[in-house]
Design a protein around this motif. Structure first.
Motif, PDB file in Angstrom:
ATOM      1  N   PRO A   1      29.087   4.641  81.906  1.00 54.71           N
ATOM      2  CA  PRO A   1      28.026   3.928  82.637  1.00 54.71           C
ATOM      3  C   PRO A   1      26.782   4.815  82.762  1.00 54.71           C
ATOM      4  N   SER A   2      25.636   4.209  82.593  1.00 58.52           N
ATOM      5  CA  SER A   2      24.387   4.994  82.605  1.00 58.52           C
ATOM      6  C   SER A   2      23.891   5.280  84.019  1.00 58.52           C
ATOM      7  N   PHE A   3      24.198   4.404  84.946  1.00 59.95           N
ATOM      8  CA  PHE A   3      23.679   4.493  86.303  1.00 59.95           C
ATOM      9  C   PHE A   3      22.148   4.515  86.326  1.00 59.95           C
ATOM     10  N   ALA A   4      21.539   3.859  85.338  1.00 61.71           N
ATOM     11  CA  ALA A   4      20.085   3.697  85.346  1.00 61.71           C
ATOM     12  C   ALA A   4      19.728   2.803  86.530  1.00 61.71           C
TER      13      ALA A   4
ATOM     14  N   GLY B   1      14.827  -4.743  99.434  1.00 64.03           N
ATOM     15  CA  GLY B   1      15.342  -4.617  98.079  1.00 64.03           C
ATOM     16  C   GLY B   1      16.644  -3.838  98.076  1.00 64.03           C
ATOM     17  N   GLN B   2      17.450  -4.073  97.034  1.00 59.27           N
ATOM     18  CA  GLN B   2      18.695  -3.318  96.931  1.00 59.27           C
ATOM     19  C   GLN B   2      19.162  -3.219  95.492  1.00 59.27           C
ATOM     20  N   THR B   3      19.818  -2.109  95.210  1.00 58.80           N
ATOM     21  CA  THR B   3      20.536  -1.902  93.961  1.00 58.80           C
ATOM     22  C   THR B   3      21.887  -1.317  94.338  1.00 58.80           C
ATOM     23  N   VAL B   4      22.944  -1.932  93.832  1.00 57.81           N
ATOM     24  CA  VAL B   4      24.311  -1.513  94.145  1.00 57.81           C
ATOM     25  C   VAL B   4      25.097  -1.397  92.843  1.00 57.81           C
ATOM     26  N   PHE B   5      25.790  -0.272  92.686  1.00 58.16           N
ATOM     27  CA  PHE B   5      26.719  -0.094  91.576  1.00 58.16           C
ATOM     28  C   PHE B   5      28.115  -0.312  92.131  1.00 58.16           C
ATOM     29  N   GLU B   6      28.807  -1.306  91.577  1.00 55.65           N
ATOM     30  CA  GLU B   6      30.150  -1.646  92.041  1.00 55.65           C
ATOM     31  C   GLU B   6      31.170  -1.083  91.069  1.00 55.65           C
ATOM     32  N   LEU B   7      32.063  -0.238  91.572  1.00 54.19           N
ATOM     33  CA  LEU B   7      33.141   0.355  90.795  1.00 54.19           C
ATOM     34  C   LEU B   7      34.406  -0.429  91.099  1.00 54.19           C
ATOM     35  N   VAL B   8      34.893  -1.151  90.109  1.00 60.02           N
ATOM     36  CA  VAL B   8      36.066  -2.005  90.277  1.00 60.02           C
ATOM     37  C   VAL B   8      37.224  -1.387  89.497  1.00 60.02           C
TER      38      VAL B   8
ATOM     39  N   VAL C   1      34.702  -0.067  95.136  1.00 63.03           N
ATOM     40  CA  VAL C   1      33.885   0.988  95.738  1.00 63.03           C
ATOM     41  C   VAL C   1      32.455   0.689  95.331  1.00 63.03           C
ATOM     42  N   ARG C   2      31.558   0.654  96.303  1.00 67.49           N
ATOM     43  CA  ARG C   2      30.167   0.299  96.024  1.00 67.49           C
ATOM     44  C   ARG C   2      29.247   1.468  96.368  1.00 67.49           C
TER      45      ARG C   2
ATOM     46  N   ARG D   1      35.675  -0.507  85.944  1.00 65.32           N
ATOM     47  CA  ARG D   1      34.609  -1.343  85.411  1.00 65.32           C
ATOM     48  C   ARG D   1      33.421  -1.118  86.347  1.00 65.32           C
ATOM     49  N   VAL D   2      32.247  -0.846  85.793  1.00 65.55           N
ATOM     50  CA  VAL D   2      31.068  -0.569  86.619  1.00 65.55           C
ATOM     51  C   VAL D   2      30.046  -1.674  86.391  1.00 65.55           C
ATOM     52  N   GLU D   3      29.619  -2.276  87.493  1.00 70.40           N
ATOM     53  CA  GLU D   3      28.613  -3.334  87.430  1.00 70.40           C
ATOM     54  C   GLU D   3      27.434  -2.963  88.303  1.00 70.40           C
ATOM     55  N   CYS D   4      26.240  -3.248  87.827  1.00 69.14           N
ATOM     56  CA  CYS D   4      25.023  -3.011  88.606  1.00 69.14           C
ATOM     57  C   CYS D   4      24.488  -4.349  89.087  1.00 69.14           C
ATOM     58  N   ARG D   5      24.288  -4.449  90.404  1.00 60.77           N
ATOM     59  CA  ARG D   5      23.672  -5.636  90.995  1.00 60.77           C
ATOM     60  C   ARG D   5      22.375  -5.208  91.665  1.00 60.77           C
ATOM     61  N   THR D   6      21.339  -5.973  91.458  1.00 59.22           N
ATOM     62  CA  THR D   6      20.046  -5.654  92.052  1.00 59.22           C
ATOM     63  C   THR D   6      19.268  -6.926  92.317  1.00 59.22           C
ATOM     64  N   ASP D   7      18.358  -6.852  93.269  1.00 55.29           N
ATOM     65  CA  ASP D   7      17.462  -7.994  93.460  1.00 55.29           C
ATOM     66  C   ASP D   7      16.052  -7.663  92.986  1.00 55.29           C
TER      67      ASP D   7
END
Length: 129
Positions: free
Chosen positions: A6-9, A28-35, A91-92, A120-126
């Motif tokens: 994951p880049s964590f950009a 505003g928010q940016t969250v990386f979710e580690l599943v 884990v977020r 699995r890493v997912e990036c959520r942002t608004d």
């Protein structure tokens, strides 16, 4: 992004505001979710996060009066500050104005090294990208 690399950009950082009524708010928010690839309970994930934080190089504080695990974390080597929560089997990592990708990447590498489940890493942002 793949769990292996994951880049964590960070697509956007929240802006901190101090309302007249007191306290602090973030816009505003940016969250990386580690599943985890294997189901883990919130308690197991909380123990895992606690072990990673205890091993350092972190300074952290938790908020005991909340119905979920929430830490404010500072990586002492990168000076990155971010929040870590455990919720709904994941884990977020919550980006704050001071957060850089390197601090998130290092936390991920440590939690991945501590657990043998894979992530699995997912990036959520608004923020619009």
């Amino acid at each position: 992004m793949t769990a292996r690399d994951p880049s964590f950009a960070i697509p956007g950082r929240p802006e901190r505001r101090y309302p007249r009524s007191g306290g602090v708010e973030y816009e505003g928010q940016t969250v990386f979710e580690l599943v985890p690839r294997e189901d883990r309970s919130n308690d197991d994930l909380a123990d895992l996060v606690g072990a990673v934080l205890d091993d350092g190089p972190y300074r952290f504080g938790d908020f005991l009066d909340l119905p979920m695990v929430l830490y404010l974390v500072r990586d002492e080597e990168t000076a990155d500050v971010f929040r870590v929560t455990v919720r709904d089997g994941s884990v977020r990592l919550h980006v704050l104005p001071e957060t850089e990708s390197e601090g998130l990447r290092r936390f991920y590498d440590r939690i991945d090294g501590e657990a043998s489940c894979g992530w699995r890493v997912e990036c959520r942002t608004d923020f619009e990208g």
